[in-house]
Design a protein around this motif. Structure first.
Motif, PDB file in Angstrom:
ATOM      1  N   PRO A  42      26.446  44.679  44.688  1.00 31.23           N
ATOM      2  CA  PRO A  42      27.319  43.840  44.954  1.00 31.23           C
ATOM      3  C   PRO A  42      28.102  43.142  45.862  1.00 31.23           C
ATOM      4  O   PRO A  42      28.782  42.426  45.996  1.00 31.23           O
ATOM      5  CB  PRO A  42      28.678  45.177  44.899  1.00 31.23           C
ATOM      6  CG  PRO A  42      27.609  46.366  44.322  1.00 31.23           C
ATOM      7  CD  PRO A  42      26.292  46.000  44.533  1.00 31.23           C
ATOM      8  N   GLN A  43      27.237  43.557  46.955  1.00 33.26           N
ATOM      9  CA  GLN A  43      27.314  43.120  48.118  1.00 33.26           C
ATOM     10  C   GLN A  43      27.220  41.371  48.425  1.00 33.26           C
ATOM     11  O   GLN A  43      28.063  41.258  49.221  1.00 33.26           O
ATOM     12  CB  GLN A  43      26.781  43.828  49.885  1.00 33.26           C
ATOM     13  CG  GLN A  43      25.154  43.835  49.784  1.00 33.26           C
ATOM     14  CD  GLN A  43      24.616  44.823  49.193  1.00 33.26           C
ATOM     15  OE1 GLN A  43      25.357  45.541  48.083  1.00 33.26           O
ATOM     16  NE2 GLN A  43      23.018  45.103  48.955  1.00 33.26           N
ATOM     17  N   LEU A  44      26.154  41.025  47.667  1.00 37.19           N
ATOM     18  CA  LEU A  44      26.055  39.666  47.233  1.00 37.19           C
ATOM     19  C   LEU A  44      27.014  39.187  47.180  1.00 37.19           C
ATOM     20  O   LEU A  44      27.447  37.598  47.106  1.00 37.19           O
ATOM     21  CB  LEU A  44      24.792  39.416  46.460  1.00 37.19           C
ATOM     22  CG  LEU A  44      23.657  38.210  46.806  1.00 37.19           C
ATOM     23  CD1 LEU A  44      23.854  37.622  48.645  1.00 37.19           C
ATOM     24  CD2 LEU A  44      22.717  38.405  45.806  1.00 37.19           C
ATOM     25  N   TRP A  45      27.342  39.589  45.581  1.00 42.40           N
ATOM     26  CA  TRP A  45      28.706  38.765  45.258  1.00 42.40           C
ATOM     27  C   TRP A  45      30.560  38.842  46.075  1.00 42.40           C
ATOM     28  O   TRP A  45      31.162  38.153  45.705  1.00 42.40           O
ATOM     29  CB  TRP A  45      28.941  39.579  44.143  1.00 42.40           C
ATOM     30  CG  TRP A  45      27.761  40.098  42.785  1.00 42.40           C
ATOM     31  CD1 TRP A  45      27.010  39.105  43.364  1.00 42.40           C
ATOM     32  CD2 TRP A  45      27.647  40.867  42.084  1.00 42.40           C
ATOM     33  NE1 TRP A  45      26.451  39.754  41.651  1.00 42.40           N
ATOM     34  CE2 TRP A  45      26.052  40.511  41.356  1.00 42.40           C
ATOM     35  CE3 TRP A  45      28.065  42.050  41.717  1.00 42.40           C
ATOM     36  CZ2 TRP A  45      26.082  41.344  39.821  1.00 42.40           C
ATOM     37  CZ3 TRP A  45      27.896  42.539  40.274  1.00 42.40           C
ATOM     38  CH2 TRP A  45      26.652  42.667  39.914  1.00 42.40           C
ATOM     39  N   GLY A  46      30.095  40.071  47.327  1.00 40.96           N
ATOM     40  CA  GLY A  46      31.369  40.167  48.031  1.00 40.96           C
ATOM     41  C   GLY A  46      31.649  39.328  48.966  1.00 40.96           C
ATOM     42  O   GLY A  46      32.057  38.782  49.167  1.00 40.96           O
ATOM     43  N   LEU A  47      30.695  38.287  48.981  1.00 41.91           N
ATOM     44  CA  LEU A  47      30.922  36.824  50.389  1.00 41.91           C
ATOM     45  C   LEU A  47      30.936  36.405  49.319  1.00 41.91           C
ATOM     46  O   LEU A  47      31.499  35.192  50.102  1.00 41.91           O
ATOM     47  CB  LEU A  47      29.081  36.040  49.700  1.00 41.91           C
ATOM     48  CG  LEU A  47      28.290  37.439  50.700  1.00 41.91           C
ATOM     49  CD1 LEU A  47      26.596  36.678  50.857  1.00 41.91           C
ATOM     50  CD2 LEU A  47      28.829  37.797  52.104  1.00 41.91           C
ATOM     51  N   LEU A  48      31.681  35.879  47.852  1.00 46.41           N
ATOM     52  CA  LEU A  48      32.490  35.325  46.845  1.00 46.41           C
ATOM     53  C   LEU A  48      34.515  35.689  47.690  1.00 46.41           C
ATOM     54  O   LEU A  48      34.243  36.775  47.886  1.00 46.41           O
ATOM     55  CB  LEU A  48      31.802  35.190  45.741  1.00 46.41           C
ATOM     56  CG  LEU A  48      30.960  34.389  45.462  1.00 46.41           C
ATOM     57  CD1 LEU A  48      30.974  34.736  43.541  1.00 46.41           C
ATOM     58  CD2 LEU A  48      30.824  33.265  45.717  1.00 46.41           C
ATOM     59  N   GLU A  50      36.874  34.730  45.843  1.00 48.95           N
ATOM     60  CA  GLU A  50      37.485  35.630  44.765  1.00 48.95           C
ATOM     61  C   GLU A  50      37.109  36.973  44.859  1.00 48.95           C
ATOM     62  O   GLU A  50      35.945  37.796  44.842  1.00 48.95           O
ATOM     63  CB  GLU A  50      37.468  34.268  43.772  1.00 48.95           C
ATOM     64  CG  GLU A  50      35.392  35.135  42.936  1.00 48.95           C
ATOM     65  CD  GLU A  50      34.597  33.589  43.429  1.00 48.95           C
ATOM     66  OE1 GLU A  50      33.686  33.359  42.927  1.00 48.95           O
ATOM     67  OE2 GLU A  50      34.811  32.988  44.103  1.00 48.95           O
ATOM     68  N   GLU A  51      38.888  37.380  44.520  1.00 50.86           N
ATOM     69  CA  GLU A  51      37.375  39.198  44.084  1.00 50.86           C
ATOM     70  C   GLU A  51      38.311  39.643  43.088  1.00 50.86           C
ATOM     71  O   GLU A  51      39.122  40.009  42.398  1.00 50.86           O
ATOM     72  CB  GLU A  51      39.388  40.024  44.749  1.00 50.86           C
ATOM     73  CG  GLU A  51      38.958  40.338  46.069  1.00 50.86           C
ATOM     74  CD  GLU A  51      40.078  40.176  46.826  1.00 50.86           C
ATOM     75  OE1 GLU A  51      40.342  41.711  46.802  1.00 50.86           O
ATOM     76  OE2 GLU A  51      40.248  40.530  48.744  1.00 50.86           O
ATOM     77  N   THR A  52      36.960  39.698  42.126  1.00 50.38           N
ATOM     78  CA  THR A  52      36.597  39.795  40.612  1.00 50.38           C
ATOM     79  C   THR A  52      35.426  41.118  40.730  1.00 50.38           C
ATOM     80  O   THR A  52      34.480  41.116  41.291  1.00 50.38           O
ATOM     81  CB  THR A  52      36.356  38.895  39.900  1.00 50.38           C
ATOM     82  OG1 THR A  52      35.247  37.815  40.043  1.00 50.38           O
ATOM     83  CG2 THR A  52      37.829  37.894  39.126  1.00 50.38           C
ATOM     84  N   ARG A  53      35.775  42.100  39.799  1.00 48.71           N
ATOM     85  CA  ARG A  53      35.142  42.835  39.546  1.00 48.71           C
ATOM     86  C   ARG A  53      34.071  42.107  38.252  1.00 48.71           C
ATOM     87  O   ARG A  53      34.997  42.067  37.076  1.00 48.71           O
ATOM     88  CB  ARG A  53      35.182  43.923  38.984  1.00 48.71           C
ATOM     89  CG  ARG A  53      33.567  45.265  39.046  1.00 48.71           C
ATOM     90  CD  ARG A  53      34.450  46.881  38.397  1.00 48.71           C
ATOM     91  NE  ARG A  53      34.114  47.416  38.485  1.00 48.71           N
ATOM     92  CZ  ARG A  53      33.333  47.322  37.952  1.00 48.71           C
ATOM     93  NH1 ARG A  53      32.623  46.643  36.871  1.00 48.71           N
ATOM     94  NH2 ARG A  53      32.407  48.235  37.951  1.00 48.71           N
ATOM     95  N   PRO A  54      32.587  41.389  38.204  1.00 49.36           N
ATOM     96  CA  PRO A  54      32.223  40.947  37.146  1.00 49.36           C
ATOM     97  C   PRO A  54      31.952  41.637  35.990  1.00 49.36           C
ATOM     98  O   PRO A  54      31.939  43.263  36.318  1.00 49.36           O
ATOM     99  CB  PRO A  54      31.167  40.802  37.276  1.00 49.36           C
ATOM    100  CG  PRO A  54      30.452  41.457  38.534  1.00 49.36           C
ATOM    101  CD  PRO A  54      32.111  41.552  39.394  1.00 49.36           C
TER     102      PRO A  54
END
Length: 91
Positions: A42-48, A50-54
């Motif tokens: 999830p830290q990779l997704w945290g680079l985006l 937008e604050e959404t939880r897939p």
């Protein structure tokens, strides 16, 4: 609004900093090795921005294990000369 519209508003120095931040995150993920290759990142997704939880789905154990085996087999095909390790998880 496009989720990347903020890029159009960034100055050159802000864009350079963003590129460096994203590259660092990609390199951290790319440089994962051994058991870390199999983990949720999830830290990779945290680079985006937008604050959404897939919406995640977790496979049942039999399907999960077949996926793990298929992934590991793909490493044999794609990286046949990469050194192997017998190190246990957590070790």
């Amino acid at each position: 609004m496009d989720t990347d519209d903020d890029v159009d508003e960034m100055g050159i120095e802000t864009l350079r900093a963003e590129v460096r931040r994203l590259r660092a995150g990609i390199r951290e993920h790319r440089d994962s090795t051994a058991h870390a290759l199999c983990w949720h990142h999830p830290q990779l997704w945290g680079l985006l921005p937008e604050e959404t939880r897939p919406e995640l789905e977790v496979p049942e154990w039999p399907q999960f294990m077949r996926g793990c085996i298929a992934y590991r087999a793909s490493l044999d095909r794609e990286l046949p000369d990469t050194p192997r390790t017998a190190r246990e998880f957590g070790g």
